[in-house]
Design a protein around this motif. Structure first.
Motif, PDB file in Angstrom:
ATOM      1  N   UNK A  12      37.283  -4.507 -39.163  1.00 30.12           N
ATOM      2  CA  UNK A  12      36.631  -3.485 -39.449  1.00 30.12           C
ATOM      3  C   UNK A  12      35.420  -3.859 -40.256  1.00 30.12           C
ATOM      4  N   UNK A  13      34.188  -3.257 -40.201  1.00 32.99           N
ATOM      5  CA  UNK A  13      33.038  -3.656 -41.048  1.00 32.99           C
ATOM      6  C   UNK A  13      33.323  -2.723 -42.319  1.00 32.99           C
ATOM      7  N   UNK A  14      32.874  -3.330 -43.590  1.00 34.64           N
ATOM      8  CA  UNK A  14      32.951  -2.723 -44.618  1.00 34.64           C
ATOM      9  C   UNK A  14      31.808  -1.847 -44.932  1.00 34.64           C
ATOM     10  N   UNK A  15      32.077  -0.253 -45.030  1.00 36.72           N
ATOM     11  CA  UNK A  15      30.929   0.457 -45.171  1.00 36.72           C
ATOM     12  C   UNK A  15      31.015   0.732 -46.579  1.00 36.72           C
ATOM     13  N   UNK A  16      29.655   1.380 -47.124  1.00 37.67           N
ATOM     14  CA  UNK A  16      29.646   1.630 -48.431  1.00 37.67           C
ATOM     15  C   UNK A  16      30.401   2.807 -48.860  1.00 37.67           C
ATOM     16  N   UNK A  17      31.429   2.512 -49.861  1.00 37.45           N
ATOM     17  CA  UNK A  17      32.040   3.725 -50.357  1.00 37.45           C
ATOM     18  C   UNK A  17      31.355   4.509 -51.480  1.00 37.45           C
ATOM     19  N   UNK A  18      31.838   5.489 -52.038  1.00 35.87           N
ATOM     20  CA  UNK A  18      31.466   6.470 -53.220  1.00 35.87           C
ATOM     21  C   UNK A  18      30.725   5.187 -54.145  1.00 35.87           C
ATOM     22  N   UNK A  19      29.410   5.404 -54.485  1.00 37.67           N
ATOM     23  CA  UNK A  19      29.029   4.671 -55.679  1.00 37.67           C
ATOM     24  C   UNK A  19      28.462   3.367 -55.117  1.00 37.67           C
ATOM     25  N   UNK A  20      28.644   2.981 -53.799  1.00 45.18           N
ATOM     26  CA  UNK A  20      28.196   1.592 -53.410  1.00 45.18           C
ATOM     27  C   UNK A  20      26.898   1.775 -52.536  1.00 45.18           C
ATOM     28  N   UNK A  21      25.989   0.912 -52.520  1.00 45.53           N
ATOM     29  CA  UNK A  21      24.646   0.718 -51.823  1.00 45.53           C
ATOM     30  C   UNK A  21      24.393  -0.547 -51.028  1.00 45.53           C
ATOM     31  N   UNK A  22      23.828  -0.533 -50.094  1.00 49.88           N
ATOM     32  CA  UNK A  22      23.395  -1.763 -49.018  1.00 49.88           C
ATOM     33  C   UNK A  22      22.127  -2.122 -49.527  1.00 49.88           C
ATOM     34  N   UNK A  23      21.911  -3.431 -49.809  1.00 47.80           N
ATOM     35  CA  UNK A  23      20.793  -3.917 -50.190  1.00 47.80           C
ATOM     36  C   UNK A  23      20.388  -5.421 -49.588  1.00 47.80           C
ATOM     37  N   UNK A  24      19.062  -5.630 -49.902  1.00 48.67           N
ATOM     38  CA  UNK A  24      18.490  -6.861 -49.341  1.00 48.67           C
ATOM     39  C   UNK A  24      18.287  -7.702 -50.418  1.00 48.67           C
ATOM     40  N   UNK A  25      18.530  -8.997 -50.317  1.00 45.80           N
ATOM     41  CA  UNK A  25      18.338  -9.931 -51.468  1.00 45.80           C
ATOM     42  C   UNK A  25      16.786 -10.177 -51.589  1.00 45.80           C
ATOM     43  N   UNK A  26      16.316 -10.124 -52.525  1.00 39.47           N
ATOM     44  CA  UNK A  26      14.718 -10.449 -52.386  1.00 39.47           C
ATOM     45  C   UNK A  26      14.422 -11.772 -53.174  1.00 39.47           C
ATOM     46  N   UNK A  27      15.305 -11.928 -54.097  1.00 40.22           N
ATOM     47  CA  UNK A  27      14.945 -13.072 -54.974  1.00 40.22           C
ATOM     48  C   UNK A  27      16.179 -13.754 -55.638  1.00 40.22           C
ATOM     49  N   UNK A  28      16.098 -14.985 -55.775  1.00 42.14           N
ATOM     50  CA  UNK A  28      17.188 -15.609 -56.500  1.00 42.14           C
ATOM     51  C   UNK A  28      16.824 -16.065 -57.935  1.00 42.14           C
ATOM     52  N   UNK A  29      17.499 -15.642 -58.764  1.00 41.74           N
ATOM     53  CA  UNK A  29      16.936 -15.758 -60.464  1.00 41.74           C
ATOM     54  C   UNK A  29      17.697 -17.055 -60.792  1.00 41.74           C
ATOM     55  N   UNK A  30      18.834 -17.250 -60.182  1.00 40.76           N
ATOM     56  CA  UNK A  30      19.606 -18.583 -60.795  1.00 40.76           C
ATOM     57  C   UNK A  30      20.624 -18.020 -61.756  1.00 40.76           C
ATOM     58  N   UNK A  56      30.924 -18.103 -50.608  1.00 41.02           N
ATOM     59  CA  UNK A  56      29.916 -17.148 -50.042  1.00 41.02           C
ATOM     60  C   UNK A  56      28.377 -17.511 -50.561  1.00 41.02           C
ATOM     61  N   UNK A  57      27.782 -18.198 -49.742  1.00 37.75           N
ATOM     62  CA  UNK A  57      26.437 -18.771 -50.213  1.00 37.75           C
ATOM     63  C   UNK A  57      25.414 -17.432 -49.597  1.00 37.75           C
ATOM     64  N   UNK A  58      24.671 -16.745 -50.640  1.00 30.55           N
ATOM     65  CA  UNK A  58      23.866 -15.860 -50.396  1.00 30.55           C
ATOM     66  C   UNK A  58      22.580 -16.362 -50.787  1.00 30.55           C
ATOM     67  N   UNK A  59      21.481 -16.163 -49.689  1.00 31.12           N
ATOM     68  CA  UNK A  59      20.182 -16.410 -49.672  1.00 31.12           C
ATOM     69  C   UNK A  59      19.333 -15.201 -49.589  1.00 31.12           C
ATOM     70  N   UNK A  60      17.962 -15.392 -49.704  1.00 33.94           N
ATOM     71  CA  UNK A  60      16.933 -14.495 -49.632  1.00 33.94           C
ATOM     72  C   UNK A  60      16.876 -13.916 -48.174  1.00 33.94           C
ATOM     73  N   UNK A  61      16.922 -12.629 -48.057  1.00 30.41           N
ATOM     74  CA  UNK A  61      16.806 -11.913 -47.032  1.00 30.41           C
ATOM     75  C   UNK A  61      18.338 -11.538 -46.378  1.00 30.41           C
ATOM     76  N   UNK A  62      19.068 -11.761 -46.939  1.00 34.20           N
ATOM     77  CA  UNK A  62      20.731 -11.333 -46.630  1.00 34.20           C
ATOM     78  C   UNK A  62      20.858  -9.863 -47.100  1.00 34.20           C
ATOM     79  N   UNK A  63      21.697  -9.525 -46.243  1.00 35.44           N
ATOM     80  CA  UNK A  63      22.132  -7.844 -46.391  1.00 35.44           C
ATOM     81  C   UNK A  63      23.424  -7.983 -47.265  1.00 35.44           C
ATOM     82  N   UNK A  64      23.240  -7.424 -48.207  1.00 44.65           N
ATOM     83  CA  UNK A  64      24.789  -7.371 -49.037  1.00 44.65           C
ATOM     84  C   UNK A  64      25.257  -5.807 -49.377  1.00 44.65           C
TER      85      UNK A  64
END
Length: 106
Positions: A12-30, A56-64
């Motif tokens: 099953x794909x994780x869907x946003x629950x109450x208070x959760x939002x789908x976002x796209x990674x714009x910039x890695x700050x370190x 889990x490796x996360x990079x710019x452009x990933x959907x989280x």
């Protein structure tokens, strides 16, 4: 190499629950901090929790999937990183619009 079982249960794909939002990674700050653009139109500073940091490796452009903090809504914690097949399922099920996703990535 074992063949894929067509009868195997689909995860099953994780869907946003109450208070959760789908976002796209714009910039890695370190230091496990990143800037994300969310589908609700806000830009947040998100934190990669310890349980995800080395697995889990996360990079710019990933959907989280993120959970904004109650006491500081401009900050959030990352809950899940979506893979390509999961993103396609979310678009097919109408959870997220492809155009919105392309705008955020773009």
């Amino acid at each position: 190499m074992p063949k894929k079982d067509p009868e195997a249960p689909v995860r099953e794909v994780m869907k946003p629950a109450e208070g959760e939002v789908i976002c796209v990674v714009k910039k890695m700050l370190g230091a496990e901090h990143i800037v994300v653009l969310c589908v609700d139109g806000k830009q947040r500073t998100a934190r990669i929790p310890g349980r995800m940091r080395k697995k889990t490796w996360i990079k710019e452009g990933d959907v989280v999937l993120v959970a904004p903090w109650d006491f500081q809504p401009d900050k959030a914690d990352i809950i899940h990183k979506y893979m390509h097949d999961e993103i396609k399922k979310l678009i097919d099920e109408g959870v997220i619009d492809k155009e919105v996703l392309d705008q955020l990535r773009g």
